[in-house]
Write an enzyme that holds these catalytic residues in place. Sequence first.
Site, short mmCIF file in Angstrom:
data_model
loop_
_atom_site.label_atom_id
_atom_site.label_comp_id
_atom_site.label_asym_id
_atom_site.label_seq_id
_atom_site.Cartn_x
_atom_site.Cartn_y
_atom_site.Cartn_z
N ASP A 24 0.83 -1.19 0.00
CA ASP A 24 0.00 0.00 0.00
C ASP A 24 0.87 1.26 0.00
O ASP A 24 1.89 1.33 0.69
CB ASP A 24 -0.89 -0.01 1.25
CG ASP A 24 -1.87 1.13 1.30
OD1 ASP A 24 -2.72 1.21 0.40
OD2 ASP A 24 -1.79 1.94 2.24
N GLU A 61 1.43 -0.68 -5.16
CA GLU A 61 0.42 0.35 -5.40
C GLU A 61 1.20 1.66 -5.44
O GLU A 61 1.53 2.23 -4.40
CB GLU A 61 -0.63 0.39 -4.30
CG GLU A 61 -1.71 1.41 -4.61
CD GLU A 61 -2.28 2.13 -3.39
OE1 GLU A 61 -3.43 2.60 -3.47
OE2 GLU A 61 -1.58 2.26 -2.37
#
Length: 546
Positions: free
Chosen positions: A216, A275
Site C-alpha cells: 500500500d 500500489e
Amino acid sequence: MTQHLAETLHTPTGTLPGWWREAVIYQVYPRSFADSNGDGMGDLEGIRSRLPYLKELGVDAVWLSPFYASPQADAGYDVADYRAIDPMFGTLHDADAVIRDAHELGLRIIVDLVPNHCSDQHDWFKQAVREGAGSRLRERFHFRPGKGEDGELPPNDWESIFGGPAWTRVPDGEWYLHLFAPEQPDFNWEHPAVQDEFRSILRFWLDLGADGFRVDVAHGLVKAPGLPDIGSGDQLKLLGNDIMPFFDQDGVHEIYRSWRRILDEYEGDRVLVAEAWTPTVERTALYVRPDEMHQAFNFQYLTADWNAGELRKVIDGSLAAMRPVGAPTTWVLSNHDVTRHATRFANPPGLGTQLREQGDRELGLRRARAATLLMLALPGSAYVYQGEELGLPDVTDLPDEVRQDPSFFRAAGQDGFRDGCRVPIPWSGTEAPYGFGDGGSWLPQPAEWAQLSVEAQTGDPDSTLELYRAALRIRRERADLGAGDAVEWLPAPDGVLAFRRGGFVCTVNTTADPVALPAPGTVLLASAVLESPGTLPADTAVWWEE
C-alpha cells in the site's frame, strides 16, 4: 498482543516460476466478502468458505485487503499490530487456515502490507506521544515543532490526501505527519528500527505461507529531505501528475531491493506488488526493475476513458514502459478505492474515479463486459475486484449516516464516496443480505441485487458471471493469451480496437453504433449478442480464433 501459532508453520505448495507474469488476481475486501458468524461483517472464515467459488471462477491468486488488528479508522489501513488479526475478522489460526486451504485448491494468497503509516494506537506511536518531546521513539515518525510565534502553525504546507493539513498537534506542542487520516501517522523510513521491523514483518507472513504482498502507498515511504513546502494549495489535484516531495522519491527503491532479497530466499516464487501512483508509466516501471518488485498497478489504464484512441495509447505506453525492465504489465478496472467500472462507464467521461450518479446502468454494464474481455486479452497480469464478475454497479445512494469512508467527513480531500464500491456482495436468496451472512450487512445492499447474486447468475449463459467464467477458462486454455509484452495491432475503423496474439484476435467497438468489420475467424466469446459476424455491435468486444 501479537498472536502466535501453536503448530509448525508451513510453506506454500507450487513452485512454478513466473506465475505472476500472467496471473489473474482476485481482490477480496474482507469485511464485504462473506460473513461466517452473523455479525454483519465479513471475516476470514467467510473467505475460507468461499475459496472453492474463486477456484471455480478461474482466478490464480487472491489478494486480501488488510485484516490486521486495527481501530478501523480507515477500514484496516490503520494498523495497530502487523502480526495480529483484528477480532472482527478472526484469529491468526483463521488466517493460517485460509492460506492452507487456498494452497490445497491451487490458489495463491497475497497479503496487503501497509508500510507508509500505522495506527495512532500502534505501541510505538502511543509511547512516543506519552514520553513527550525528545522521546527517541518520535524519531521513528515525523514529529516536528510548529511554525509561528508559539508553534501554532503546521511545520509545512502539506495537505492530507483525505483533506485538511497533513499535520496534527499533540498536547506537548509538537506536530506529527500523516499523509492520510490523523489516526494514521507516517513512519520515518530513514530510521533503521522501522526498516528492521518491516523486514521482520515480511518474514513473519512469508513463514506463515503468504505468496506475496501488495504494498500500500508504495510510492510514499520516503519524503524529500527537509520536508520542503509545496507552495500551492489544492494539492490533491497534483497527485499523479506532478513530482511531490512526499511521493515517488527515489529513495524508496533501495527499500524494495532489500525486500526483494528477502523474498528471493523463500521457495515458491513469492511476489511484491506496488500500489504506486506516479506521474508517468515510465516512473512506475522503476518499481519493477529486476531487483525490485514483480508487479505494479497500472493506474493509467484504470483511469482511461472508454475510448479506443485513449485506450490504445495507454496500452502501447504501458507495454513499452515495462518492456525494458522485463516486468509484466498489469491491467485493472476496479478496486476498493474507486467507483466500480460498471458505473464509471455509465456516465460521461471526465468525471473522475469517484461518482455519485448511477448514469445509464444498461450502457454501463454493456461497456463493462466489453472492457473485461479487452483487459483479459491483453498480455500480462489482470486484477479482478470482488463483485465485478457479477456486474455489480456502485451503490451511489447510500445514506450519509451509514457512510464510513474517513475522507467523506473531511473537507477538501478525496470525494469520500468509496463506500459505494465496498457494499457486501450478494451470494444467494431474494432478500438482503443475499447469503452474505445471517446478521445483515455493515452497509445496506440494494433490493435489485437479488437478480445479481452468484446463485441467480450461475448457469445463465447470458449472465456476467458466466461471461467471466468462460473468459478465464479460455485464457487458461490458450497459450497465446496471458504472459507477453506486445500485441499486433490490426487495421480497424475509428473507435474500434483490433489486435492479434498468435492465432487469437480481439476486436472492441467503443462507439455507440454498430461497425462493419469482417470476421477474422471463428467466435470464441462475445460480450454481447452478435447479430451478424460481419458487424461489431456498439460497445462490444469479441474474441476470435483465426
